[in-house]
Every structure is written in structure tokens, then in C-alpha cells.
Motif scaffolding. Sequence first.
Motif, PDB file in Angstrom:
ATOM      1  N   SER A  12     -22.458 -23.945  46.720  1.00  0.00           N
ATOM      2  CA  SER A  12     -23.004 -22.628  47.080  1.00  0.00           C
ATOM      3  C   SER A  12     -22.296 -21.521  46.311  1.00  0.00           C
ATOM      4  CB  SER A  12     -22.877 -22.413  48.589  1.00  0.00           C
ATOM      5  OG  SER A  12     -23.617 -23.392  49.288  1.00  0.00           O
ATOM      6  N   PHE A  13     -20.988 -21.593  46.217  1.00  0.00           N
ATOM      7  CA  PHE A  13     -20.273 -20.571  45.456  1.00  0.00           C
ATOM      8  C   PHE A  13     -20.584 -20.679  43.962  1.00  0.00           C
ATOM      9  CE2 PHE A  13     -17.449 -19.933  49.188  1.00  0.00           C
ATOM     10  CZ  PHE A  13     -17.613 -18.554  49.276  1.00  0.00           C
ATOM     11  N   ASP A  14     -20.869 -21.888  43.488  1.00  0.00           N
ATOM     12  CA  ASP A  14     -21.237 -22.058  42.074  1.00  0.00           C
ATOM     13  C   ASP A  14     -22.533 -21.313  41.735  1.00  0.00           C
ATOM     14  OD1 ASP A  14     -19.024 -23.618  41.559  1.00  0.00           O
ATOM     15  OD2 ASP A  14     -20.109 -25.532  41.646  1.00  0.00           O
ATOM     16  N   GLU A  18     -22.879 -12.460  41.231  1.00  0.00           N
ATOM     17  CA  GLU A  18     -21.636 -11.786  40.832  1.00  0.00           C
ATOM     18  C   GLU A  18     -21.152 -10.862  41.940  1.00  0.00           C
ATOM     19  OE1 GLU A  18     -19.620 -12.260  38.154  1.00  0.00           O
ATOM     20  OE2 GLU A  18     -20.967 -13.953  37.735  1.00  0.00           O
ATOM     21  N   HIS A  19     -22.085 -10.178  42.586  1.00  0.00           N
ATOM     22  CA  HIS A  19     -21.708  -9.270  43.670  1.00  0.00           C
ATOM     23  C   HIS A  19     -21.000 -10.031  44.796  1.00  0.00           C
ATOM     24  CE1 HIS A  19     -21.787  -5.982  46.497  1.00  0.00           C
ATOM     25  NE2 HIS A  19     -22.438  -6.751  47.361  1.00  0.00           N
ATOM     26  N   LEU A  20     -21.595 -11.141  45.224  1.00  0.00           N
ATOM     27  CA  LEU A  20     -20.981 -11.927  46.290  1.00  0.00           C
ATOM     28  C   LEU A  20     -19.613 -12.440  45.862  1.00  0.00           C
ATOM     29  CD1 LEU A  20     -21.404 -13.105  49.149  1.00  0.00           C
ATOM     30  CD2 LEU A  20     -22.198 -15.177  48.012  1.00  0.00           C
ATOM     31  N   LEU A  21     -19.523 -12.922  44.637  1.00  0.00           N
ATOM     32  CA  LEU A  21     -18.247 -13.442  44.144  1.00  0.00           C
ATOM     33  C   LEU A  21     -17.182 -12.359  44.059  1.00  0.00           C
ATOM     34  CD1 LEU A  21     -19.560 -15.857  41.371  1.00  0.00           C
ATOM     35  CD2 LEU A  21     -18.676 -16.464  43.645  1.00  0.00           C
ATOM     36  N   SER A  22     -17.606 -11.101  43.856  1.00  0.00           N
ATOM     37  CA  SER A  22     -16.619 -10.012  43.808  1.00  0.00           C
ATOM     38  C   SER A  22     -16.055  -9.715  45.196  1.00  0.00           C
ATOM     39  CB  SER A  22     -17.246  -8.748  43.215  1.00  0.00           C
ATOM     40  OG  SER A  22     -18.134  -8.130  44.133  1.00  0.00           O
TER      41      SER A  22
END
Length: 179
Positions: A12-14, A18-22
Motif C-alpha cells: 500500500s505504501f509502495d 507523494e502527498h500521503l508519503l509526505s
Amino acid sequence: MSDELQDLLDRSFDTASEHLLSIMTPERRLSADRLLRELPCPAVLNIATVTAAGEPRVSAVDGHFLDGHWYFTTAAESPKARQLRARPAVSASYTPRDGFGVFCHGTAVPLEGAEQRMLSEHFAEVYGVPPESLGDITGFRIDAHWLVGFAMTDAEMIEIEQAAAERTARRNAERQQQA
């Protein structure tokens, strides 16, 4: 179980934006072990469904995270149950406080047979009565194809709590001056 859940979290993280990962930086991501350890059972789970007209609907249910899946019940003829039977795509979130959340997208699967009995026994243990004793109740499992969880770090939470306490003290002082 933990390995399968960790694989789902990693996948899921893969695919996360970009916003969520930030926001959900690596040190804030919940591992499968921590997720299993920290999720209460039951948890107030917000379920998003879609009407026949394509309108979104959100409601809360008692979510039970068992064996890496969210489970919940609802009245068999409730709008939520009818929507899920017709359009089983579902999103769910558990957000008990600032700085902690679990989010998923998947398919709602009506329970039957052994799985329905398992949930009934679990509910009887948690609530003292099986769901069937409350009327025509149906259970669902969410088969998540995307699931993420995050928690602010301890240092971030201390900072958030200190800032909140300072704001409260400042507001109280302003109110006293105005009185």
C-alpha cells in the motif's frame, strides 16, 4: 498473519501518493505488529459506501480487526447493507485522535457459515450477546487491497500536547481578562 498484513501495508505504501508519503513518513508508519497491538477491539470504524445514484455515504460501525481484516455488522436491510451488497467497494478509516489513523480500501464481503459463527462468538464475548439476538443482522468482512496506518512519533505527540495546553492557557487568560 502478521507477515501477510505487513506485506499489504508495504504494498500500500509502495502505491501511495507523494502527498500521503509526505505525511506518513517511514518513522510514522505502523508496522503490522504495532497495528495488531494498538488497534482496540471494538474500534469506531467509519465506513464509506456509495448509493445507486453514485452519492457517497459515510457511517460509523463497531469495527473489529481480527486476523488482519476489519469485521462489522449492520441491520440486514439497512441502507449500508443494501449498498454494500449492490456495490461492495468500500473505504474505511479509524481515526481516534490527532496523529493516529488507519485507512483502507477494499471489498465488503457478506459473512456466512463458519466465518459468521466466528464473528457471532466474538461478539458474544465482547458484548455479552451474539448479533443475531439483536434482530436481522448481517456481518461483513473487508478484504482490503490497500491499507495504511500511521502514528505521530512520541516526540511529535509531546509537542502537539504542549502546544494544545499553551493554547488552552492563553484562551483562559484572555477570557479572564475580558470578564
